[in-house]
Design an enzyme around this catalytic site. Structure first.
Site, PDB file in Angstrom:
ATOM      1  N   GLY A   1     -67.011  59.843  51.309  1.00  0.00           N
ATOM      2  CA  GLY A   1     -65.833  58.981  51.334  1.00  0.00           C
ATOM      3  C   GLY A   1     -66.023  57.872  52.346  1.00  0.00           C
ATOM      4  O   GLY A   1     -66.596  58.087  53.424  1.00  0.00           O
TER       5      GLY A   1
ATOM      6  N   LEU B   1     -60.490  54.722  54.892  1.00  0.00           N
ATOM      7  CA  LEU B   1     -60.208  54.640  56.328  1.00  0.00           C
ATOM      8  C   LEU B   1     -60.748  55.856  57.052  1.00  0.00           C
ATOM      9  O   LEU B   1     -61.365  55.743  58.111  1.00  0.00           O
ATOM     10  CB  LEU B   1     -58.700  54.533  56.545  1.00  0.00           C
ATOM     11  CG  LEU B   1     -58.134  53.170  56.188  1.00  0.00           C
ATOM     12  CD1 LEU B   1     -56.620  53.181  56.305  1.00  0.00           C
ATOM     13  CD2 LEU B   1     -58.720  52.096  57.096  1.00  0.00           C
ATOM     14  N   ALA B   2     -60.527  57.034  56.486  1.00  0.00           N
ATOM     15  CA  ALA B   2     -60.950  58.250  57.177  1.00  0.00           C
ATOM     16  C   ALA B   2     -62.470  58.354  57.210  1.00  0.00           C
ATOM     17  O   ALA B   2     -63.066  58.601  58.268  1.00  0.00           O
ATOM     18  CB  ALA B   2     -60.333  59.473  56.490  1.00  0.00           C
TER      19      ALA B   2
ATOM     20  N   HIS C   1     -42.853  57.709  45.317  1.00  0.00           N
ATOM     21  CA  HIS C   1     -42.421  56.538  46.073  1.00  0.00           C
ATOM     22  C   HIS C   1     -41.289  55.840  45.335  1.00  0.00           C
ATOM     23  O   HIS C   1     -41.389  55.615  44.136  1.00  0.00           O
ATOM     24  CB  HIS C   1     -43.613  55.589  46.230  1.00  0.00           C
ATOM     25  CG  HIS C   1     -43.417  54.574  47.306  1.00  0.00           C
ATOM     26  ND1 HIS C   1     -42.454  53.604  47.230  1.00  0.00           N
ATOM     27  CD2 HIS C   1     -44.063  54.385  48.474  1.00  0.00           C
ATOM     28  CE1 HIS C   1     -42.523  52.855  48.326  1.00  0.00           C
ATOM     29  NE2 HIS C   1     -43.486  53.310  49.091  1.00  0.00           N
TER      30      HIS C   1
ATOM     31  N   SER D   1     -44.318  47.584  48.205  1.00  0.00           N
ATOM     32  CA  SER D   1     -44.299  48.231  49.517  1.00  0.00           C
ATOM     33  C   SER D   1     -42.901  48.571  50.037  1.00  0.00           C
ATOM     34  O   SER D   1     -41.949  47.828  49.854  1.00  0.00           O
ATOM     35  CB  SER D   1     -44.970  47.308  50.523  1.00  0.00           C
ATOM     36  OG  SER D   1     -44.686  47.730  51.832  1.00  0.00           O
TER      37      SER D   1
ATOM     38  N   ARG E   1     -38.595  58.337  51.774  1.00  0.00           N
ATOM     39  CA  ARG E   1     -38.998  58.165  50.376  1.00  0.00           C
ATOM     40  C   ARG E   1     -38.465  59.224  49.436  1.00  0.00           C
ATOM     41  O   ARG E   1     -38.000  58.919  48.346  1.00  0.00           O
ATOM     42  CB  ARG E   1     -40.512  58.167  50.304  1.00  0.00           C
ATOM     43  CG  ARG E   1     -41.066  56.952  50.950  1.00  0.00           C
ATOM     44  CD  ARG E   1     -42.563  56.961  50.982  1.00  0.00           C
ATOM     45  NE  ARG E   1     -42.987  55.707  51.594  1.00  0.00           N
ATOM     46  CZ  ARG E   1     -44.240  55.391  51.857  1.00  0.00           C
ATOM     47  NH1 ARG E   1     -45.202  56.247  51.570  1.00  0.00           N
ATOM     48  NH2 ARG E   1     -44.538  54.241  52.400  1.00  0.00           N
TER      49      ARG E   1
ATOM     50  N   HIS F   1     -47.280  58.674  44.349  1.00  0.00           N
ATOM     51  CA  HIS F   1     -47.893  57.746  45.280  1.00  0.00           C
ATOM     52  C   HIS F   1     -48.872  58.387  46.259  1.00  0.00           C
ATOM     53  O   HIS F   1     -49.889  57.816  46.616  1.00  0.00           O
ATOM     54  CB  HIS F   1     -46.762  57.077  46.060  1.00  0.00           C
ATOM     55  CG  HIS F   1     -47.223  56.148  47.129  1.00  0.00           C
ATOM     56  ND1 HIS F   1     -47.986  55.053  46.843  1.00  0.00           N
ATOM     57  CD2 HIS F   1     -47.026  56.131  48.462  1.00  0.00           C
ATOM     58  CE1 HIS F   1     -48.253  54.399  47.974  1.00  0.00           C
ATOM     59  NE2 HIS F   1     -47.697  55.041  48.969  1.00  0.00           N
TER      60      HIS F   1
ATOM     61  N   ARG G   1     -44.240  62.531  53.480  1.00  0.00           N
ATOM     62  CA  ARG G   1     -44.861  61.641  54.454  1.00  0.00           C
ATOM     63  C   ARG G   1     -43.971  60.426  54.686  1.00  0.00           C
ATOM     64  O   ARG G   1     -43.451  59.847  53.736  1.00  0.00           O
ATOM     65  CB  ARG G   1     -46.225  61.183  53.952  1.00  0.00           C
ATOM     66  CG  ARG G   1     -46.880  60.176  54.868  1.00  0.00           C
ATOM     67  CD  ARG G   1     -48.274  59.814  54.435  1.00  0.00           C
ATOM     68  NE  ARG G   1     -48.335  59.013  53.229  1.00  0.00           N
ATOM     69  CZ  ARG G   1     -48.141  57.694  53.187  1.00  0.00           C
ATOM     70  NH1 ARG G   1     -47.837  57.031  54.280  1.00  0.00           N
ATOM     71  NH2 ARG G   1     -48.240  57.047  52.046  1.00  0.00           N
TER      72      ARG G   1
ATOM     73  N   LEU H   1     -52.190  55.633  56.949  1.00  0.00           N
ATOM     74  CA  LEU H   1     -53.244  54.827  57.569  1.00  0.00           C
ATOM     75  C   LEU H   1     -53.477  55.351  58.977  1.00  0.00           C
ATOM     76  O   LEU H   1     -54.611  55.508  59.437  1.00  0.00           O
ATOM     77  CB  LEU H   1     -52.834  53.355  57.601  1.00  0.00           C
ATOM     78  CG  LEU H   1     -52.515  52.738  56.226  1.00  0.00           C
ATOM     79  CD1 LEU H   1     -52.158  51.261  56.373  1.00  0.00           C
ATOM     80  CD2 LEU H   1     -53.692  52.896  55.285  1.00  0.00           C
TER      81      LEU H   1
HETATM   82  C1  FAD Z   1     -50.661  51.295  46.700  1.00  0.00           C
HETATM   83  C2  FAD Z   1     -50.673  52.085  47.960  1.00  0.00           C
HETATM   84  C3  FAD Z   1     -50.130  51.558  49.119  1.00  0.00           C
HETATM   85  C4  FAD Z   1     -50.161  52.276  50.312  1.00  0.00           C
HETATM   86  N1  FAD Z   1     -49.602  51.724  51.427  1.00  0.00           N
HETATM   87  C5  FAD Z   1     -49.658  52.421  52.588  1.00  0.00           C
HETATM   88  C6  FAD Z   1     -49.125  51.855  53.789  1.00  0.00           C
HETATM   89  O1  FAD Z   1     -48.611  50.734  53.803  1.00  0.00           O
HETATM   90  N2  FAD Z   1     -49.213  52.572  54.923  1.00  0.00           N
HETATM   91  C7  FAD Z   1     -49.789  53.811  54.952  1.00  0.00           C
HETATM   92  O2  FAD Z   1     -49.853  54.383  56.017  1.00  0.00           O
HETATM   93  N3  FAD Z   1     -50.299  54.355  53.825  1.00  0.00           N
HETATM   94  C8  FAD Z   1     -50.242  53.699  52.658  1.00  0.00           C
HETATM   95  N4  FAD Z   1     -50.763  54.261  51.522  1.00  0.00           N
HETATM   96  C9  FAD Z   1     -51.483  55.535  51.599  1.00  0.00           C
HETATM   97  C10 FAD Z   1     -52.879  55.306  52.141  1.00  0.00           C
HETATM   98  O3  FAD Z   1     -53.399  54.097  51.651  1.00  0.00           O
HETATM   99  C11 FAD Z   1     -53.862  56.404  51.758  1.00  0.00           C
HETATM  100  O4  FAD Z   1     -53.305  57.648  51.966  1.00  0.00           O
HETATM  101  C12 FAD Z   1     -55.098  56.312  52.619  1.00  0.00           C
HETATM  102  O5  FAD Z   1     -55.617  55.015  52.604  1.00  0.00           O
HETATM  103  C13 FAD Z   1     -56.154  57.304  52.181  1.00  0.00           C
HETATM  104  O6  FAD Z   1     -57.341  57.070  52.912  1.00  0.00           O
HETATM  105  P1  FAD Z   1     -58.563  58.055  52.816  1.00  0.00           P
HETATM  106  O7  FAD Z   1     -59.613  57.480  53.683  1.00  0.00           O
HETATM  107  O8  FAD Z   1     -58.124  59.429  53.086  1.00  0.00           O
HETATM  108  O9  FAD Z   1     -59.013  58.017  51.291  1.00  0.00           O
HETATM  109  P2  FAD Z   1     -59.429  56.817  50.307  1.00  0.00           P
HETATM  110  O10 FAD Z   1     -59.217  55.498  50.887  1.00  0.00           O
HETATM  111  O11 FAD Z   1     -58.804  57.144  49.000  1.00  0.00           O
HETATM  112  O12 FAD Z   1     -60.984  56.960  50.181  1.00  0.00           O
HETATM  113  C14 FAD Z   1     -61.592  57.964  49.443  1.00  0.00           C
HETATM  114  C15 FAD Z   1     -63.072  57.747  49.510  1.00  0.00           C
HETATM  115  O13 FAD Z   1     -63.707  58.882  48.975  1.00  0.00           O
HETATM  116  C16 FAD Z   1     -64.646  58.506  47.997  1.00  0.00           C
HETATM  117  N5  FAD Z   1     -64.711  59.595  47.033  1.00  0.00           N
HETATM  118  C17 FAD Z   1     -63.699  60.261  46.426  1.00  0.00           C
HETATM  119  N6  FAD Z   1     -64.180  61.238  45.659  1.00  0.00           N
HETATM  120  C18 FAD Z   1     -65.519  61.206  45.781  1.00  0.00           C
HETATM  121  C19 FAD Z   1     -66.566  61.979  45.239  1.00  0.00           C
HETATM  122  N7  FAD Z   1     -66.349  63.005  44.431  1.00  0.00           N
HETATM  123  N8  FAD Z   1     -67.838  61.647  45.582  1.00  0.00           N
HETATM  124  C20 FAD Z   1     -68.098  60.606  46.417  1.00  0.00           C
HETATM  125  N9  FAD Z   1     -67.134  59.871  46.965  1.00  0.00           N
HETATM  126  C21 FAD Z   1     -65.863  60.168  46.653  1.00  0.00           C
HETATM  127  C22 FAD Z   1     -64.172  57.207  47.443  1.00  0.00           C
HETATM  128  O14 FAD Z   1     -65.262  56.494  46.920  1.00  0.00           O
HETATM  129  C23 FAD Z   1     -63.594  56.570  48.704  1.00  0.00           C
HETATM  130  O15 FAD Z   1     -64.639  55.946  49.424  1.00  0.00           O
HETATM  131  C24 FAD Z   1     -50.731  53.558  50.321  1.00  0.00           C
HETATM  132  C25 FAD Z   1     -51.273  54.089  49.161  1.00  0.00           C
HETATM  133  C26 FAD Z   1     -51.211  53.378  47.982  1.00  0.00           C
HETATM  134  C27 FAD Z   1     -51.712  54.014  46.737  1.00  0.00           C
END
Ligand code: FAD
Ligand code: FES
Lengths: 265, 636
Positions: free
Chosen positions: B40, B43-44, B266, B284, B330, B401, B435, B441
């Site tokens: 992944g 952000l994380a 949402h 948003s 929400r 969402h 949440r 984020l």
């Molecule tokens: C439209 C929208 C708006 C949002 N707005 C906000 C906001 O304003 N504030 C807020 O705090 N949160 C918001 N959120 C929530 C937030 O964006 C997400 O919860 C957060 O970004 C998730 O980050 P993550 O790093 O955990 O996962 P992700 O960003 O989903 O990253 C997942 C990663 O894992 C990889 N991956 C997945 N499965 C596999 C696999 N099997 N093999 C290899 N790679 C894989 C993908 O390629 C990607 O790189 C929003 C969400 C959405 C949908």
């Protein structure tokens, strides 16, 4: 509505530059398209039909489908992302086309973007350019309080306008020289307007330009096609800024004799 | 299954400091002898990979998109919380902690949430230093806005593209390390299994999405940062590629899956326009700072919204929740929208919609001020609907969402498989059953920048370094299983495309395990899903070969997992006989609000895989509330 699609079909990744031999345009007629469909939903609809009929679905990149991830990018009727300004392929809707329209779909071609399959291209050159210096060299945990760095509102806005680039590659695909100046300029401009970006200013400009040339992107001859197709409407101002930065960095470059020789002793 | 959360002793304010002190350290010169696999690049994942490489570990990072910058985090719009108290409006670490525990309806672990609130302030510092162009005031200081469930202004933002800017910050840190050769990046690579040797995670099996090659990668620890599973509903605000595959396959190798039924709906998304719809677009939550939500007072109202006078409008959030108004959390805002639609007062052709109206704020602040705050969202709305939100109210409706459930992790973010760590949306840790906005984020970045790089060291210090050079028959065995599954999908040669099954599953999930759930509905859903799954394995049609780019094959694997996972979600929802946060069981309500049962359900449910076609085992982690007292959550 009804549409007649001419789609570039290519089963194997391009090797030679002479892409015309790697694939061909194939015609598909599609009926019962709704004007509320997005362009990619129309392709989903086509792929569903093709699959049922036993023909391989058309490969295309996409993910967010809301104009921000930069995955999508089809050259539609000769224009990367299609006819609507400031709009990615995934945000384009079928209501932008007339009933009965003939639509041409091709991959975003450029020397630095080899076609992988159908409408999918390899844009990893962009990542390599970024790796060469589109960052501030700060490690986790080091920074002090965020408000210790003041950033004028105007400066933050300018930085943002450049940072909004989604890295889709449309600028390269639209340019007859396949130049990446808008993309790279946006990176330079983003950091240029921020106080945090100053210490590495020269190095960044030099390294990014070198990396860009190495990837085989062409030169800019001020055609401004890039700005016209940029879905985020990034201004060619960033190209001028980059040119200035590059010249400035060159002028300030230390002569090679100043470089240390013989290790750290 | 043993569930030891390993929460440090002592007062909550000092727990994280104590843990950091107690963790064993890896000597700097030895760090490069350990290899960490990070799946992944959101952000994380990006923040974890970059930070661990900076510390000196060898890192490999994987994502399925063509570039790490395209992870779904890029789409986050509204903002990120931090307890900076720059507004001097009474914010503090304690208040953010309190709001988050309460917002989660008392179903999260206090110690984790407190640490999250503590770390929130460092994230903003880090992001600013990287050059993230947050919104500024004329003074040059950082600006803030408000988000739901809070009465202070603690949300930092970069227009409506906060996720994009934060991810580009993390991506730039990651790119710097890739350039330095400390991180090896594998884009267009999908993880399809975890390899567990002697009880420890020692590698993964991946498929190269371009060549189809099935490969193993070996390491000293594995980090999953693979995001949420909202796409089990087919239609959601998530990017099309979001999936449950990585976490689901880890579950089948022994990682506990916690609270799968906790999903967030949402309240403000663009309504569905037809059967062709492939995803839903979020508007948003930040819009609720200046937009007012309403429906007509009268059922079946036919007038245009601008022709309906104020006296005939029902600003139902302001009416029902006067102290939070349009910024009610929400889950509450979504249910309230559903209620007015159920009463026949919904708007639009389908009656499934409510208005979000900017008339008053445009009159108060001017069109330009509104455009500066939300320009890109208004633009996005206009593109999709062909309506102008400056001159007529937006039409919005709730949509799936975010998923609060995920792999169970202890205080150190380690799953029940030693050496397998989980961060970001993929874990279950901090948001309980609901949440709050702008907190995902914050959590993803806290996990990746500031928690995992420490805690993983504590684990590695107790392991012999292999640098990924390990020979064991288990690698080949798991790879062979993955290859066999890929072949099996291609060999079915049925009649229905993958999306057909995904859509059918989505319909079941939305109607039976969506906004409101019942005993009978969930039981029915489990039966229907079992049938659909059998149908899938008999009749799915995946064309092409396994040795090229094959997007149908990728999708088929993900949908196969959703078809198993959906059942677990329904099972979890069925067994949780209470309502809490986003989990609303019709049988447990009081005056239309969720009714918790703290006596019987003050716990996280952690599911343990029992083998194919066996009923999984439900374990529990009891939750203690020593700092925020259990109370009925009220936003009135
Ligand atoms: C439209 C929208 C708006 C949002 N707005 C906000 C906001 O304003 N504030 C807020 O705090 N949160 C918001 N959120 C929530 C937030 O964006 C997400 O919860 C957060 O970004 C998730 O980050 P993550 O790093 O955990 O996962 P992700 O960003 O989903 O990253 C997942 C990663 O894992 C990889 N991956 C997945 N499965 C596999 C696999 N099997 N093999 C290899 N790679 C894989 C993908 O390629 C990607 O790189 C929003 C969400 C959405 C949908
Ligand atoms: S699919 Fe993300 S920008 Fe088009």
């Amino acid at each position: 509505m009804k549409v007649k699609l001419h789609i570039w079909r290519q089963s194997k990744a391009s090797t030679a530059q002479n892409f015309a031999q790697d694939g061909k345009m194939v015609v598909y007629e599609l009926d019962n398209v709704s004007k509320d469909m997005s362009f990619l939903e129309m392709l989903d609809f086509l792929n569903d039909k093709l699959t049922r009929e036993g023909e391989l679905p058309v490969a295309f990149d996409h993910d967010c489908r809301e104009g921000v991830c930069g995955s999508c990018g089809i050259v539609i009727d000769g224009i990367p992302h299609g006819p609507q300004r400031g709009t990615t392929t995934c945000q384009l809707h079928m209501r932008s086309f007339k009933d009965g329209a003939e639509i041409y779909l091709e991959p975003m071609r450029a020397k630095a973007f080899p076609v992988l399959k159908d409408l999918v291209v390899n844009r990893s050159a962009f990542d390599r350019v970024v790796q060469a210096g589109a960052f501030i060299s700060v490690s986790t945990g080091a920074p002090k309080d965020a408000n210790a760095i003041l950033v004028a509102k105007d400066a933050a806005e300018k930085a943002f306008d450049a940072a909004t680039c989604i890295g889709c590659g449309a600028c390269v695909a639209a340019c007859k020289n396949a130049s990446a100046m808008l993309f790279v300029g946006a990176k330079v401009s983003h950091f240029l307007h921020l106080p945090q970006g100053q210490p590495e200013r020269d190095r960044r400009a030099r390294n990014l330009v070198t990396a860009m040339d190495k990837e085989g992107f062409g030169n800019c001859t001020n055609q401004n096609e890039c700005e016209a197709v940029c879905p985020k409407e990034i201004s060619v101002r960033v190209i001028a800024e980059m040119n200035r930065e590059f010249v400035r960095a060159k002028l300030r470059e230390e002569p090679p004799s100043h470089k240390r020789v013989g290790g750290d002793g | 299954m043993k569930l030891d959360a390993r929460i440090p002793d002592g007062p909550i304010e000092g727990k994280w400091e104590k843990r950091r002190f107690d963790l064993k350290l890896v000597n700097p010169a030895n760090k490069r002898k350990y290899k960490v696999l990070v799946v992944g690049s959101g952000l994380a994942g990006a923040s974890a990979a970059a930070s661990m490489a900076e510390l000196g570990y060898q890192v490999e990072c994987f994502c399925f998109q063509d570039s790490p910058r395209r992870a779904h985090s890029i789409a986050a719009q509204g903002g990120i919380n931090a307890a900076k108290n720059y507004r001097n409006d009474g914010d503090s670490v304690w208040r953010l902690f309190y709001d988050t525990v309460k917002g989660g309806d008392f179903r999260a672990r206090e110690a984790n949430v407190y640490r999250l609130a503590q770390l929130s302030v460092n994230i903003i510092d880090q992001a600013v230093a990287q050059g993230v162009p947050f919104a500024r005031e004329y003074s040059g200081l950082l600006d803030n806005r408000s988000f739901g469930g809070a009465q202070v202004s603690r949300t930092f933002y970069a227009r409506g593209q906060t996720g994009q800017q934060l991810l580009l910050g993390a991506y730039s840190a990651l790119s710097r390390q890739i350039g330095l050769g400390t991180v090896k990046m594998f884009p267009r690579t999908e993880m399809l299994d975890v390899v567990v040797i002697d009880g420890h995670a020692k590698g993964i099996v991946v498929r190269d999405l371009l060549t189809g090659e099935i490969r193993t990668h070996k390491g000293d620890a594995v980090v999953l940062a693979t995001g949420g599973y909202g796409n089990v509903f087919y239609l959601s605000t998530n990017a099309k590629g979001c999936n449950v595959t990585a976490t689901w396959r880890a579950y089948k190798r022994g990682a506990g899956f916690a609270n799968p039924c906790y999903t967030q709906i949402h309240p403000t998304c663009i309504p569905v326009s037809g059967d062709h719809q492939s995803k839903l677009t979020l508007m948003s939550e930040s819009l609720r700072n200046d937009g007012r939500v309403w429906v007509p007072l009268k059922k079946g109202e036919k007038r245009k919204p601008i022709d309906i006078p104020d006296s005939e409008r029902d600003y139902y959030l302001e009416r029902k929740y006067p102290s939070f108004g349009n910024l009610a959390p929400r889950d509450i805002a979504s249910r309230a929208a559903m209620q007015v639609c159920d009463e026949g007062r919904g708007i639009g052709d389908t009656g499934l919609g409510v208005y979000l109206d900017f008339r008053d704020s445009i009159a108060r602040l001017g069109k330009d001020a509104i455009a500066a705050r939300y320009g890109n969202l208004f633009h996005m709305y206009a593109r999709i609907t062909a309506e102008d939100p400056y001159s007529q109210p937006m039409r919005i409706f709730p949509a799936v969402h975010y998923t609060m459930g995920g792999l169970w992790v202890d205080y150190d973010l380690q799953s029940t498989i030693p050496g397998l760590f989980v961060c970001g949306e993929a874990n279950f840790s901090d948001h309980g059953s609901n949440r709050l906005g702008a907190s995902a984020l914050m959590q993803g970045l806290a996990d990746g920048y500031f928690v995992l790089p420490y805690t993983i060291g504590g684990y590695l210090a107790g392991q012999k370094a292999t640098a990924g050079i390990i020979e064991h028959p288990e690698f080949a065995r798991v790879a062979a299983e993955v290859t066999a599954m890929t072949k099996k999908l291609l060999d079915i040669k049925g009649t229905r495309p993958v999306d057909d099954f995904h859509k059918a599953l989505g319909k079941i999930m939305w109607s039976k395990c969506g906004m409101a759930r019942t005993e009978a509905g969930l039981k029915d859903a489990i039966q229907q899903i079992t049938k659909l799954r059998a149908e899938f394995w008999r009749d799915v049609k995946v064309l092409g070969s396994e040795s090229t780019l094959n997007q149908s094959l990728e999708k088929a694997g993900r949908v196969a997992d959703f078809l198993e996972f959906g059942e677990l979600m329904c099972r979890d929802a069925l067994e949780r006989r209470e309502s809490c946060g986003g989990h609303f069981r019709e049988e447990w309500q009081e005056l239309g609000e969720a009714k918790r049962d703290d006596e019987n359900f003050r716990h996280s449910a952690v599911w343990e895989y029992a083998g194919p076609d066996k009923t999984p085992i439900r374990n529990t982690e009891q939750l203690e509330f020593e700092n925020v007292h259990l109370a009925v959550r009220s936003y009135k």
